[in-house]
Design an enzyme around this catalytic site. Structure first.
Site, short mmCIF file in Angstrom:
data_model
loop_
_atom_site.label_atom_id
_atom_site.label_comp_id
_atom_site.label_asym_id
_atom_site.label_seq_id
_atom_site.Cartn_x
_atom_site.Cartn_y
_atom_site.Cartn_z
N ARG A 83 -11.55 3.77 -5.42
CA ARG A 83 -11.53 5.15 -4.98
C ARG A 83 -11.08 5.79 -6.45
NH1 ARG A 83 -8.02 7.16 -0.27
NH2 ARG A 83 -6.91 5.24 -0.34
N HIS A 176 -8.50 0.60 8.72
CA HIS A 176 -7.58 0.69 7.45
C HIS A 176 -8.27 2.28 7.01
CE1 HIS A 176 -5.54 0.08 3.70
NE2 HIS A 176 -6.66 0.17 3.08
P1 A3D Z 1 -11.99 -2.97 -9.80
O1 A3D Z 1 -10.63 -3.05 -10.70
O2 A3D Z 1 -12.92 -1.70 -10.15
O3 A3D Z 1 -12.69 -4.33 -9.53
C1 A3D Z 1 -13.74 -4.53 -8.95
C2 A3D Z 1 -14.86 -5.66 -9.67
O4 A3D Z 1 -16.02 -5.83 -8.89
C3 A3D Z 1 -15.08 -5.19 -10.96
O5 A3D Z 1 -14.97 -6.00 -11.94
C4 A3D Z 1 -16.79 -5.34 -10.95
O6 A3D Z 1 -17.44 -5.55 -12.15
C5 A3D Z 1 -16.89 -6.10 -9.70
N1 A3D Z 1 -18.30 -6.05 -9.25
C6 A3D Z 1 -18.79 -4.74 -9.14
N2 A3D Z 1 -20.11 -5.05 -8.44
C7 A3D Z 1 -20.16 -6.31 -8.24
C8 A3D Z 1 -20.95 -7.42 -7.45
N3 A3D Z 1 -22.02 -6.89 -7.08
N4 A3D Z 1 -20.67 -8.62 -7.51
C9 A3D Z 1 -19.35 -9.09 -8.26
N5 A3D Z 1 -18.61 -8.41 -8.73
C10 A3D Z 1 -18.86 -7.22 -8.55
O7 A3D Z 1 -11.35 -2.59 -8.26
P2 A3D Z 1 -10.13 -3.29 -7.64
O8 A3D Z 1 -9.94 -4.57 -7.96
O9 A3D Z 1 -9.09 -2.26 -7.81
O10 A3D Z 1 -10.53 -2.95 -5.98
C11 A3D Z 1 -11.65 -3.77 -5.34
C12 A3D Z 1 -11.95 -3.04 -4.15
O11 A3D Z 1 -10.76 -3.20 -3.02
C13 A3D Z 1 -12.03 -1.48 -4.11
O12 A3D Z 1 -13.25 -1.27 -3.08
C14 A3D Z 1 -10.98 -1.18 -3.54
O13 A3D Z 1 -11.20 0.16 -2.68
C15 A3D Z 1 -10.60 -1.83 -2.35
N6 A3D Z 1 -9.13 -1.93 -2.16
C16 A3D Z 1 -8.90 -2.15 -0.83
C17 A3D Z 1 -7.74 -2.09 -0.38
C18 A3D Z 1 -7.34 -2.65 0.86
O14 A3D Z 1 -6.29 -2.55 1.31
C19 A3D Z 1 -8.24 -3.05 2.18
C20 A3D Z 1 -6.45 -1.80 -1.27
C21 A3D Z 1 -6.79 -1.60 -2.47
C22 A3D Z 1 -8.31 -1.67 -3.03
#
Ligand code: A3D
Length: 320
Positions: A83, A176
């Site tokens: 987000r 969530h």
């Molecule tokens: P971020 O640091 O942007 O990492 C996401 C990674 O996914 C990036 O390195 C992208 O290159 C990679 N990516 C994008 N598309 C693909 C694909 N098709 N195949 C493989 N890799 C891909 O994000 P983040 O690590 O901070 O967060 C990841 C996700 O977790 C997001 O959707 C957040 O909203 C979610 N999230 C969930 C929670 C829960 O409690 C459920 C908490 C925090 C974040």
């Protein structure tokens, strides 16, 4: 005996933290996959080079090829986008659904026996879609949310009461999102339920209500502070707790977005409930009795998740 293999799908903020924690805790060898060229390789190399100082034995490698996750015992999925300030988790649905399709197919082809933990948001809908795309058994695909939401609740409560976080337990049900259901009467300090602590004068109902609302808004508070990206340290730690419960057959009782059929009057959907995690994946869903007010909150949360699943089906007819 060979070390377990942990595949991390997504090498972003959470993926990198997962890799570091898995290595420090020596949970197994780690393979980090991402579509971004160089990112998983660079993070894996950086973390591997922390090994001599930390003193861990874990092989660490980055890849852009799904074939390298072959035989993984655990897959933790963070691929997708997080987000930005002002966005709700639900705003991510369209883009992350496409990501779940490619990840699900990758896991189906190369790691069909893994225990899969989804973190990508909007969580309850994405874990459902990932299960559909991967075709793995429902007990082997689960979403991480409740461990994090209850950790946030426990943290706020421990600060309010001035006691160790270890002695605070908390119970969070439902999706969530803004409709999550923190349950005060099942949350305790050393076994004393929160309503009793209010009666004992440890806090007021007003302050407790404020903490419950802050827990619901816990993710948005951090997004607002960071301005780029969302929380990653506590989300990664929560997922590692779940992975460890599986790998070590700990039979931990943890709240997770699990597939519920029968319990809570649900007819087969993913939503946050207490579960038992052991070597069999989600070995049990723990069904508790809700009072009418709690049931009403749960129903609202379930409806919100159903709405997101319907939106997924509208976007991708293969899911219908
Ligand atoms: P971020 O640091 O942007 O990492 C996401 C990674 O996914 C990036 O390195 C992208 O290159 C990679 N990516 C994008 N598309 C693909 C694909 N098709 N195949 C493989 N890799 C891909 O994000 P983040 O690590 O901070 O967060 C990841 C996700 O977790 C997001 O959707 C957040 O909203 C979610 N999230 C969930 C929670 C829960 O409690 C459920 C908490 C925090 C974040």
């Amino acid at each position: 005996m060979a070390r377990p293999k942990i595949a991390l799908i997504g090498a972003g903020q959470i993926g990198g933290t997962l890799a570091h924690l898995a290595a420090i805790k020596e949970l197994g060898d780690v393979i980090v996959f991402d579509i971004a060229e160089g990112t998983p390789q660079g993070k894996a190399l950086d973390i591997a080079q922390s090994g001599p100082s930390e003193g861990f034995d874990a092989a660490m490698r980055g890849t852009n090829d799904y074939a390298d996750i072959a035989g993984a015992d655990v897959c933790i999925v963070t691929a997708g986008v997080p987000r930005k300030p002002g966005m709700s988790r639900d705003d991510l649905l369209g883009i992350n659904l496409k990501v779940m399709k490619s990840v699900g197919e990758g896991i189906k082809a190369h790691a069909p026996n893994a225990f899969v933990i989804c973190i990508t948001n909007p969580l309850d809908a994405m874990v459902w879609a990932l299960r559909e795309f991967s075709g793995l058994p429902h007990n082997m695909v689960v979403g991480m949310a409740g461990v994090l939401d209850s950790a946030r609740f426990r943290h706020f409560l421990s600060v309010e009461f001035g006691v160790s976080m270890r002695d605070v337990t908390a119970f969070v049900l439902g999706g969530h999102g803004d409709t999550m259901v923190p349950l005060a009467r099942y949350s305790t300090v050393a076994g004393i339920p929160l309503p009793d602590l209010v009666k004992m004068g440890w806090t007021t109902q007003e302050k407790l209500d404020g903490i419950i609302q802050r827990t619901r808004d816990g993710g948005a508070e951090i997004v607002g502070l960071l301005k780029t990206g969302s929380a990653f340290y506590a989300p990664a730690t929560s997922a590692i707790e779940m992975a460890e419960a599986f790998l070590k057959d700990q039979k931990r009782v943890l709240p997770c977005a699990a597939y519920v059929k029968g319990a809570y009057g649900l007819d087969g959907m993913y939503v946050g409930v207490p579960t038992v995690i052991g070597a069999g994946g989600i070995e049990r869903v723990v069904a508790i009795t809700l009072d009418p007010a709690e049931q009403a909150m749960m129903d609202k949360s379930v409806d919100a998740v159903k709405g997101l699943v319907a939106a997924c089906k509208a976007i991708d007819p293969s899911l219908a």
